[in-house]
Design a protein around this motif. Sequence first.
Motif, short mmCIF file in Angstrom:
data_model
loop_
_atom_site.label_atom_id
_atom_site.label_comp_id
_atom_site.label_asym_id
_atom_site.label_seq_id
_atom_site.Cartn_x
_atom_site.Cartn_y
_atom_site.Cartn_z
N ARG A 198 0.83 -1.21 0.00
CA ARG A 198 0.00 0.00 0.00
C ARG A 198 0.86 1.25 0.00
O ARG A 198 0.58 2.21 -0.73
CB ARG A 198 -0.93 0.00 1.22
N ARG A 232 0.16 -3.34 -6.37
CA ARG A 232 -1.05 -4.14 -6.31
C ARG A 232 -0.72 -5.62 -6.40
O ARG A 232 0.06 -6.04 -7.26
CB ARG A 232 -1.99 -3.79 -7.46
N THR A 256 -5.17 -2.27 -13.33
CA THR A 256 -4.04 -2.02 -12.43
C THR A 256 -3.02 -1.09 -13.06
O THR A 256 -2.55 -0.13 -12.43
CB THR A 256 -3.37 -3.36 -12.06
N GLN A 295 -6.34 1.98 -11.61
CA GLN A 295 -7.76 1.90 -11.27
C GLN A 295 -8.08 0.76 -10.29
O GLN A 295 -9.25 0.39 -10.15
CB GLN A 295 -8.58 1.73 -12.55
N THR A 296 -7.06 0.20 -9.64
CA THR A 296 -7.29 -0.80 -8.61
C THR A 296 -6.66 -0.33 -7.31
O THR A 296 -5.79 0.55 -7.30
CB THR A 296 -6.70 -2.17 -9.01
N ASN A 297 -7.09 -0.90 -6.22
CA ASN A 297 -6.63 -0.47 -4.90
C ASN A 297 -5.26 -1.07 -4.57
O ASN A 297 -5.06 -2.27 -4.75
CB ASN A 297 -7.64 -0.88 -3.83
N HIS A 347 -5.24 -7.93 -2.22
CA HIS A 347 -6.70 -8.00 -2.23
C HIS A 347 -7.20 -9.14 -3.09
O HIS A 347 -6.54 -9.54 -4.07
CB HIS A 347 -7.29 -6.70 -2.79
N GLU A 360 -12.60 -6.79 -3.82
CA GLU A 360 -12.26 -5.63 -2.98
C GLU A 360 -11.22 -4.74 -3.63
O GLU A 360 -10.89 -3.67 -3.11
CB GLU A 360 -11.77 -6.10 -1.60
N ALA A 361 -10.70 -5.14 -4.80
CA ALA A 361 -9.63 -4.38 -5.46
C ALA A 361 -10.15 -3.42 -6.52
O ALA A 361 -9.47 -2.45 -6.86
CB ALA A 361 -8.63 -5.34 -6.12
N SER A 396 -13.51 -1.24 -8.67
CA SER A 396 -14.86 -0.70 -8.67
C SER A 396 -15.72 -1.63 -9.52
O SER A 396 -15.42 -1.87 -10.69
CB SER A 396 -14.86 0.71 -9.30
#
Length: 362
Positions: A120, A125, A326, A330-332, A336, A340-341, A343
Amino acid sequence: MTKPAKIAVLGATGSVGRAACRELCSMGPYELVLCSRQPAKARAAAQDLNTATELRMVDIYTAAPSIFQDCDLVLNCAGPSWQTGWAAANLAWNSGAHYVDVAGYSLLKQRLTSYGEQARNQGRRMILTAGWIPGISEVFTRYALTAAEQLHGPAKELTLYCGARDYWSEGSVSDMIWHLFNDEHTGFGYLHKGRWTRLPFWKGSRRVSIQSLPDKEQSALWVYSASTVPLALERPDVNIRVGLILLSLRTRMTIASIKTLLRKHPQRAQTWLCDAIGNDARRLGVKGLLRVQVNCRSGHMREFELSTAENIQLTGMAGAAAAHMTLRGQTNPGVHFLGEAVSAPDFLSLLAERGVRYGEAQ
């Protein structure tokens, strides 16, 4: 001109890997590194693609730790996941690349948890279960829950019916066998207030009629899905059930026999299950289905559906879409599961551009 991002695809010569490469070509431009231990198959796979490719002979168990340091992302389509996931993820991590795995179930996520905070902080990712079921199944579940609540207010119960009947590879079936013997939640149950709640075996299934299927009457087995747990923890006010469908009586009996008799004989168990699910596909046809039923506290109920006759293609498409998003930021960041990664609307819109149809059930 900006140089295209470079993606290393492990298992690029398999059916899922080939599908992922084709989808990446249409989403790109990307430079693809096709990784395999079979040079002839890798050359054949490269000829099918209309993008810059490099062939790289890679044994993930013996490769240099930084073998992918020239790559922006590693996409793992090699199986079985219970064998390849940890080695592949570490190669990506040590090379400084993002990591996407079309499988990579709960065991791998647990092992990668120690990387989470650092990932993070670095904006890296590591996305697991970026496939069809699990994967798209969890993204679609989130989409359905949001859509139903926008219409009728807070939900109280959500049921996901899911199944993928096909000629699955030996690697895929090996993963299924591994879960039968090693998953900590192998019985029947559901997620109540974010926690797994066991059901007695006589309450472990339900007959359900799904009109969009040629074999409409299905027996849904209430199973544990680790990739659904993050949603259950986010929404402890919603009871969540996952019903596994598209399994014939013979296949359900085969699974029960394997769990009872073949714990010490995984190769024989794999053969039995391969035969059973292959026979289902021959007799009843290839089919994949997600059907989400959301019951709201207002008394209203909504159902949503996504179906396909191309399970393997959709698995590769999901991995490619996760990699594409990614690389576009556009991923967290972090470690994950797919649900959850990303939208859900953005991910499903990307699939819709490639012909995937979904929406309210008829």
